[in-house]
Design a protein around this motif. Structure first.
Motif, PDB file in Angstrom:
ATOM      1  N   PHE A  39      -3.747   7.132  -3.538  1.00  0.00           N
ATOM      2  CA  PHE A  39      -3.703   5.907  -2.755  1.00  0.00           C
ATOM      3  C   PHE A  39      -3.665   4.744  -3.735  1.00  0.00           C
ATOM      4  N   ILE A  40      -2.719   3.843  -3.535  1.00  0.00           N
ATOM      5  CA  ILE A  40      -2.626   2.647  -4.377  1.00  0.00           C
ATOM      6  C   ILE A  40      -2.432   1.447  -3.459  1.00  0.00           C
ATOM      7  N   GLN A  41      -3.238   0.396  -3.677  1.00  0.00           N
ATOM      8  CA  GLN A  41      -3.101  -0.838  -2.908  1.00  0.00           C
ATOM      9  C   GLN A  41      -3.018  -2.000  -3.878  1.00  0.00           C
ATOM     10  N   LEU A  42      -2.028  -2.861  -3.669  1.00  0.00           N
ATOM     11  CA  LEU A  42      -1.870  -4.075  -4.456  1.00  0.00           C
ATOM     12  C   LEU A  42      -2.066  -5.271  -3.544  1.00  0.00           C
ATOM     13  N   ASN A  43      -2.955  -6.173  -3.936  1.00  0.00           N
ATOM     14  CA  ASN A  43      -3.210  -7.400  -3.191  1.00  0.00           C
ATOM     15  C   ASN A  43      -2.906  -8.586  -4.089  1.00  0.00           C
ATOM     16  N   TRP A  44      -2.106  -9.538  -3.589  1.00  0.00           N
ATOM     17  CA  TRP A  44      -1.775 -10.739  -4.351  1.00  0.00           C
ATOM     18  C   TRP A  44      -2.930 -11.720  -4.249  1.00  0.00           C
ATOM     19  N   GLU A  45      -3.613 -11.949  -5.363  1.00  0.00           N
ATOM     20  CA  GLU A  45      -4.742 -12.874  -5.421  1.00  0.00           C
ATOM     21  C   GLU A  45      -4.731 -13.588  -6.761  1.00  0.00           C
ATOM     22  N   ASN A  46      -4.960 -14.880  -6.749  1.00  0.00           N
ATOM     23  CA  ASN A  46      -5.041 -15.680  -7.975  1.00  0.00           C
ATOM     24  C   ASN A  46      -3.809 -15.506  -8.866  1.00  0.00           C
ATOM     25  N   ASN A  47      -2.614 -15.561  -8.254  1.00  0.00           N
ATOM     26  CA  ASN A  47      -1.331 -15.484  -8.956  1.00  0.00           C
ATOM     27  C   ASN A  47      -1.098 -14.179  -9.702  1.00  0.00           C
ATOM     28  N   ALA A  48      -1.688 -13.095  -9.229  1.00  0.00           N
ATOM     29  CA  ALA A  48      -1.450 -11.778  -9.827  1.00  0.00           C
ATOM     30  C   ALA A  48      -1.798 -10.704  -8.797  1.00  0.00           C
ATOM     31  N   TYR A  49      -1.204  -9.537  -8.960  1.00  0.00           N
ATOM     32  CA  TYR A  49      -1.562  -8.422  -8.091  1.00  0.00           C
ATOM     33  C   TYR A  49      -2.818  -7.744  -8.621  1.00  0.00           C
ATOM     34  N   GLN A  50      -3.770  -7.532  -7.726  1.00  0.00           N
ATOM     35  CA  GLN A  50      -4.997  -6.802  -8.037  1.00  0.00           C
ATOM     36  C   GLN A  50      -4.805  -5.384  -7.474  1.00  0.00           C
ATOM     37  N   ALA A  51      -5.072  -4.367  -8.283  1.00  0.00           N
ATOM     38  CA  ALA A  51      -4.793  -2.990  -7.879  1.00  0.00           C
ATOM     39  C   ALA A  51      -6.067  -2.228  -7.558  1.00  0.00           C
ATOM     40  N   GLN A  52      -5.965  -1.415  -6.515  1.00  0.00           N
ATOM     41  CA  GLN A  52      -7.020  -0.442  -6.174  1.00  0.00           C
ATOM     42  C   GLN A  52      -6.346   0.927  -6.205  1.00  0.00           C
ATOM     43  N   LEU A  53      -6.912   1.839  -6.959  1.00  0.00           N
ATOM     44  CA  LEU A  53      -6.335   3.169  -7.117  1.00  0.00           C
ATOM     45  C   LEU A  53      -7.348   4.228  -6.739  1.00  0.00           C
ATOM     46  N   LEU A  54      -6.874   5.284  -6.087  1.00  0.00           N
ATOM     47  CA  LEU A  54      -7.732   6.407  -5.742  1.00  0.00           C
ATOM     48  C   LEU A  54      -6.901   7.675  -5.848  1.00  0.00           C
ATOM     49  N   PHE A  55      -7.338   8.603  -6.690  1.00  0.00           N
ATOM     50  CA  PHE A  55      -6.644   9.874  -6.848  1.00  0.00           C
ATOM     51  C   PHE A  55      -7.620  10.995  -6.595  1.00  0.00           C
ATOM     52  N   LEU A  56      -7.312  11.865  -5.671  1.00  0.00           N
ATOM     53  CA  LEU A  56      -8.157  13.014  -5.343  1.00  0.00           C
ATOM     54  C   LEU A  56      -7.351  14.287  -5.560  1.00  0.00           C
ATOM     55  N   PHE A  57      -7.620  14.989  -6.662  1.00  0.00           N
ATOM     56  CA  PHE A  57      -6.888  16.225  -6.952  1.00  0.00           C
ATOM     57  C   PHE A  57      -7.852  17.363  -7.159  1.00  0.00           C
ATOM     58  N   VAL A  96       0.856  -1.189   0.000  1.00  0.00           N
ATOM     59  CA  VAL A  96       0.000   0.000   0.000  1.00  0.00           C
ATOM     60  C   VAL A  96       0.887   1.231   0.000  1.00  0.00           C
ATOM     61  N   THR A  97       0.525   2.222  -0.809  1.00  0.00           N
ATOM     62  CA  THR A  97       1.248   3.492  -0.778  1.00  0.00           C
ATOM     63  C   THR A  97       0.263   4.643  -0.868  1.00  0.00           C
ATOM     64  N   SER A  98       0.622   5.743  -0.219  1.00  0.00           N
ATOM     65  CA  SER A  98      -0.207   6.943  -0.303  1.00  0.00           C
ATOM     66  C   SER A  98       0.707   8.163  -0.376  1.00  0.00           C
ATOM     67  N   VAL A  99       0.232   9.187  -1.066  1.00  0.00           N
ATOM     68  CA  VAL A  99       0.947  10.458  -1.195  1.00  0.00           C
ATOM     69  C   VAL A  99      -0.051  11.562  -0.885  1.00  0.00           C
ATOM     70  N   THR A 100       0.342  12.468  -0.001  1.00  0.00           N
ATOM     71  CA  THR A 100      -0.506  13.601   0.357  1.00  0.00           C
ATOM     72  C   THR A 100       0.306  14.874   0.185  1.00  0.00           C
ATOM     73  N   GLU A 101      -0.253  15.821  -0.543  1.00  0.00           N
ATOM     74  CA  GLU A 101       0.370  17.138  -0.707  1.00  0.00           C
ATOM     75  C   GLU A 101      -0.732  18.130  -1.058  1.00  0.00           C
ATOM     76  N   TRP A 102      -0.412  19.397  -1.183  1.00  0.00           N
ATOM     77  CA  TRP A 102      -1.435  20.427  -1.327  1.00  0.00           C
ATOM     78  C   TRP A 102      -2.273  20.301  -2.597  1.00  0.00           C
TER      79      TRP A 102
END
Length: 154
Positions: free
Chosen positions: A136-154, A125-131
């Motif tokens: 926010f990006i989360q990678l979960n290992w499932e079914n022999n591959a990483y599944q990604a969740q992305l969230l960008f708030l600008f 999991v990684t997150s970046v916060t600035e003005w």
């Protein structure tokens, strides 16, 4: 023939026995250090390139061993009741904090690495916060591959 068997035992079997016994000892050393309910904290001076310039800041790395749910991919509250769902992981939380002129950047990375299994990290999991916003990006290992969740708030 007898000498051949003895030679085989000395060259092949004995090193395997030493290796297996040594691994048990390594596990005990690891467990005695990391399973005390404490964390290891490392603080560094940071030089981070951003907008074409080197920026000064702080980086902090926090390591802690914890019980992790394989199914839900979160920390287990009751590892003794989790059975086969429980997994020992070494968690790294790394933060970076630096200024880019007027405003601060804050980043965080969390990596959950299995201790006793040679498999990929089940969660990153990684997150970046600035003005300008947050990401926010989360990678979960499932079914022999990483599944990604992305969230960008600008």
């Amino acid at each position: 023939m007898k000498n051949s068997i003895q030679y085989f035992l000395l060259l092949i079997i004995w090193p395997l026995v030493i290796l297996i016994v040594g691994m048990g000892s390594m596990r005990k050393k690891f467990a005695s250090h990391w399973y005390q309910g404490k964390a290891e904290i490392n603080v560094f001076d940071l030089k981070q390139m951003r907008y074409g310039e080197s920026r000064k800041g702080k980086a902090v790395m926090i390591f802690v061993a914890e019980d992790f749910s394989k199914r839900r991919q979160v920390k287990l509250d009751d590892p003794s009741g989790a059975g086969a769902d429980a997994q020992k992981v070494l968690k790294l939380n790394m933060t970076r904090e630096f200024l880019t002129g007027v405003y601060p950047y804050n980043t965080m990375l969390s990596v959950f690495t299995p201790v006793y299994e040679e498999i990929k990290s089940p969660k990153l999991v990684t997150s970046v916060t600035e003005w300008c916003g947050q990401s926010f990006i989360q990678l979960n290992w499932e079914n022999n591959a990483y599944q990604a969740q992305l969230l960008f708030l600008f």
